[in-house]
Design a protein around this motif. Structure first.
Motif, PDB file in Angstrom:
ATOM      1  N   ASP A  57      40.980  10.430 -30.306  1.00 46.28           N
ATOM      2  CA  ASP A  57      40.791  11.846 -30.972  1.00 46.28           C
ATOM      3  C   ASP A  57      39.593  12.530 -31.029  1.00 46.28           C
ATOM      4  OD1 ASP A  57      43.457  11.799 -32.157  1.00 46.28           O
ATOM      5  OD2 ASP A  57      42.709  10.867 -34.026  1.00 46.28           O
ATOM      6  N   ARG A  58      38.570  11.653 -30.067  1.00 48.90           N
ATOM      7  CA  ARG A  58      37.142  12.193 -29.791  1.00 48.90           C
ATOM      8  C   ARG A  58      36.649  12.198 -31.157  1.00 48.90           C
ATOM      9  NH1 ARG A  58      35.300  12.354 -24.846  1.00 48.90           N
ATOM     10  NH2 ARG A  58      33.519  13.688 -25.727  1.00 48.90           N
ATOM     11  N   ASP A  59      36.843  11.777 -32.374  1.00 46.37           N
ATOM     12  CA  ASP A  59      36.049  12.029 -33.569  1.00 46.37           C
ATOM     13  C   ASP A  59      35.202  11.056 -33.859  1.00 46.37           C
ATOM     14  OD1 ASP A  59      38.118  10.601 -34.235  1.00 46.37           O
ATOM     15  OD2 ASP A  59      38.733  11.833 -36.289  1.00 46.37           O
ATOM     16  N   ILE A  60      35.348   9.743 -33.323  1.00 44.67           N
ATOM     17  CA  ILE A  60      34.589   8.423 -33.736  1.00 44.67           C
ATOM     18  C   ILE A  60      34.121   7.935 -32.173  1.00 44.67           C
ATOM     19  CG2 ILE A  60      34.566   6.302 -34.327  1.00 44.67           C
ATOM     20  CD1 ILE A  60      34.938   7.918 -36.643  1.00 44.67           C
ATOM     21  N   PHE A  61      32.632   7.816 -32.249  1.00 45.66           N
ATOM     22  CA  PHE A  61      31.944   7.256 -30.976  1.00 45.66           C
ATOM     23  C   PHE A  61      31.739   5.854 -31.383  1.00 45.66           C
ATOM     24  CE2 PHE A  61      28.721   6.259 -27.941  1.00 45.66           C
ATOM     25  CZ  PHE A  61      29.047   6.574 -26.955  1.00 45.66           C
ATOM     26  N   TYR A  62      32.221   4.772 -30.412  1.00 45.69           N
ATOM     27  CA  TYR A  62      31.839   3.501 -30.519  1.00 45.69           C
ATOM     28  C   TYR A  62      30.682   3.084 -29.809  1.00 45.69           C
ATOM     29  CZ  TYR A  62      36.025   3.349 -33.521  1.00 45.69           C
ATOM     30  OH  TYR A  62      36.955   3.236 -34.450  1.00 45.69           O
ATOM     31  N   TYR A  63      29.660   2.376 -30.538  1.00 46.29           N
ATOM     32  CA  TYR A  63      28.440   2.038 -29.710  1.00 46.29           C
ATOM     33  C   TYR A  63      28.193   0.707 -29.989  1.00 46.29           C
ATOM     34  CZ  TYR A  63      24.143   2.328 -27.178  1.00 46.29           C
ATOM     35  OH  TYR A  63      22.948   1.945 -26.072  1.00 46.29           O
ATOM     36  N   THR A  64      27.950  -0.249 -28.645  1.00 51.30           N
ATOM     37  CA  THR A  64      27.484  -1.502 -28.999  1.00 51.30           C
ATOM     38  C   THR A  64      26.071  -1.618 -28.932  1.00 51.30           C
ATOM     39  OG1 THR A  64      29.421  -2.347 -27.888  1.00 51.30           O
ATOM     40  CG2 THR A  64      27.827  -3.858 -28.311  1.00 51.30           C
ATOM     41  N   GLY A  65      25.615  -2.519 -30.065  1.00 49.78           N
ATOM     42  CA  GLY A  65      24.143  -2.640 -30.229  1.00 49.78           C
ATOM     43  C   GLY A  65      23.364  -3.122 -29.072  1.00 49.78           C
ATOM     44  N   GLU A  66      22.176  -3.177 -28.964  1.00 55.01           N
ATOM     45  CA  GLU A  66      21.329  -3.734 -27.977  1.00 55.01           C
ATOM     46  C   GLU A  66      21.069  -5.203 -28.202  1.00 55.01           C
ATOM     47  OE1 GLU A  66      17.773  -1.361 -27.883  1.00 55.01           O
ATOM     48  OE2 GLU A  66      16.883  -2.316 -29.749  1.00 55.01           O
ATOM     49  N   GLY A  67      20.737  -5.937 -27.026  1.00 56.12           N
ATOM     50  CA  GLY A  67      20.493  -7.217 -27.151  1.00 56.12           C
ATOM     51  C   GLY A  67      21.673  -7.991 -26.092  1.00 56.12           C
ATOM     52  N   ARG A  68      21.214  -8.598 -24.851  1.00 55.44           N
ATOM     53  CA  ARG A  68      22.355  -8.880 -23.875  1.00 55.44           C
ATOM     54  C   ARG A  68      22.208 -10.557 -23.909  1.00 55.44           C
ATOM     55  NH1 ARG A  68      22.235  -5.324 -18.333  1.00 55.44           N
ATOM     56  NH2 ARG A  68      22.928  -3.219 -19.309  1.00 55.44           N
ATOM     57  N   ASN A  69      21.257 -11.065 -24.720  1.00 61.29           N
ATOM     58  CA  ASN A  69      21.310 -12.588 -24.899  1.00 61.29           C
ATOM     59  C   ASN A  69      21.301 -12.950 -26.298  1.00 61.29           C
ATOM     60  OD1 ASN A  69      21.242 -13.085 -21.801  1.00 61.29           O
ATOM     61  ND2 ASN A  69      19.059 -12.182 -22.042  1.00 61.29           N
ATOM     62  N   GLY A  70      22.245 -13.681 -26.643  1.00 59.28           N
ATOM     63  CA  GLY A  70      22.088 -14.255 -27.901  1.00 59.28           C
ATOM     64  C   GLY A  70      22.811 -13.486 -29.007  1.00 59.28           C
ATOM     65  N   ASP A  71      22.626 -13.795 -30.195  1.00 58.66           N
ATOM     66  CA  ASP A  71      23.299 -12.749 -31.188  1.00 58.66           C
ATOM     67  C   ASP A  71      22.582 -11.674 -31.464  1.00 58.66           C
ATOM     68  OD1 ASP A  71      25.167 -14.749 -31.758  1.00 58.66           O
ATOM     69  OD2 ASP A  71      24.103 -15.848 -33.497  1.00 58.66           O
TER      70      ASP A  71
END
Length: 275
Positions: A57-71
């Motif tokens: 519906d293009r009313d919610i944008f999902y974005y993954t946080g930063e940090g490529r290694n580890g939790d």
């Protein structure tokens, strides 16, 4: 509502940072000069468990946080996104179109975040943060919530700083709370002013049909309206509001107002601590 970027216009990332500061490499960049956080999103990162993009519906944008290694943890950019409302920061989304060039998409407001385990690419698992944002304009365009006149300053303050990311409600239910939070800050400013302009300190100039003739002004924002922090808003008369935005001494008047609100808020917080 005016924002410092034009929707769908392509910007050179280096020029954004020349004007506003902030990291030139990270996906999440905090402006060093203004109360703003930039998200620079691209199609890369799927191999690290990243899923960035709009829902159907293009009313919610999902974005993954930063940090490529580890939790992934809540520090630096991740913390800035999670706490942007309580810190009075605006979030601006840019999508990569070519090397060094990004298209401005939307101003966003946090609705929710989740932490889930994904593959780290070597057979193990790591925790990844996924933020869910809604479009700022869709929140500000909704009908204003009419708060109970008996609501106290503290009750409105708590609503204004409500963290929608907690609890087990659906995204749509949390969007309602985001709207309520947005309107609570306006009601808070009016309640604190008590019918007196917080700039010129004169009574409101006329009796408004809405019940309040004072405008809510955002002290640190490049635009007016939307969720913010109680320390960053003021209820002022239309004349002072116009003077701040269009007067030759507008910036000076705004700085004086910032100082006045800071004194008010410090006194209020101190009184609650001693209660």
């Amino acid at each position: 509502m005016t924002v410092p970027f034009i929707q769908n216009k392509v910007y050179k990332r280096s020029e954004i940072h020349d004007e506003f500061g902030g990291s030139r490499e990270r996906g999440i960049s905090m402006s060093a000069k203004s109360p703003m956080v930039f998200i620079f999103s691209s199609e890369t990162g799927k191999e690290f468990g990243y899923t960035n993009g709009w829902n159907e519906d293009r009313d919610i944008f999902y974005y993954t946080g930063e940090g490529r290694n580890g939790d992934q943890v809540f520090k630096m950019g991740n913390k800035a996104l999670r706490d942007h409302v309580s810190n009075g920061k605006d979030i601006y989304l840019f999508k990569n179109v070519s090397k060094g060039m990004f298209r401005f998409e939307q101003q966003l407001t946090l609705v929710d975040y989740t932490i889930s385990s994904v593959s780290d690419g070597s057979g193990g698992l790591r925790d990844v943060i996924t933020f869910a944002f809604t479009i700022f304009e869709s929140i500000s365009a909704d009908p204003v919530i009419d708060f109970d006149k008996k609501a106290t300053l503290q009750e409105l303050r708590e609503l204004a700083l409500n963290d929608t990311s907690n609890g087990n409600e659906t995204i749509q239910q949390k969007k309602v709370h985001v709207r309520k939070r947005s309107d609570a800050i306006k009601a808070y400013a009016h309640k604190r002013a008590a019918g007196v302009c917080e700039s010129c300190e004169m009574p409101e100039p006329f009796q408004a049909k809405s019940g309040n003739a004072l405008d809510v002004h955002h002290l640190l924002r490049l635009s007016d309206g939307g969720p913010d922090h109680p320390e960053h808003v003021a209820a002022i008369c239309p004349n002072c509001h116009a003077r701040i935005h269009r007067g030759i001494d507008g910036n000076e008047l705004n700085q004086q107002l910032i100082a006045k609100i800071r004194v008010k808020e410090e006194a209020y917080v101190k009184s609650k601590r001693n209660f």
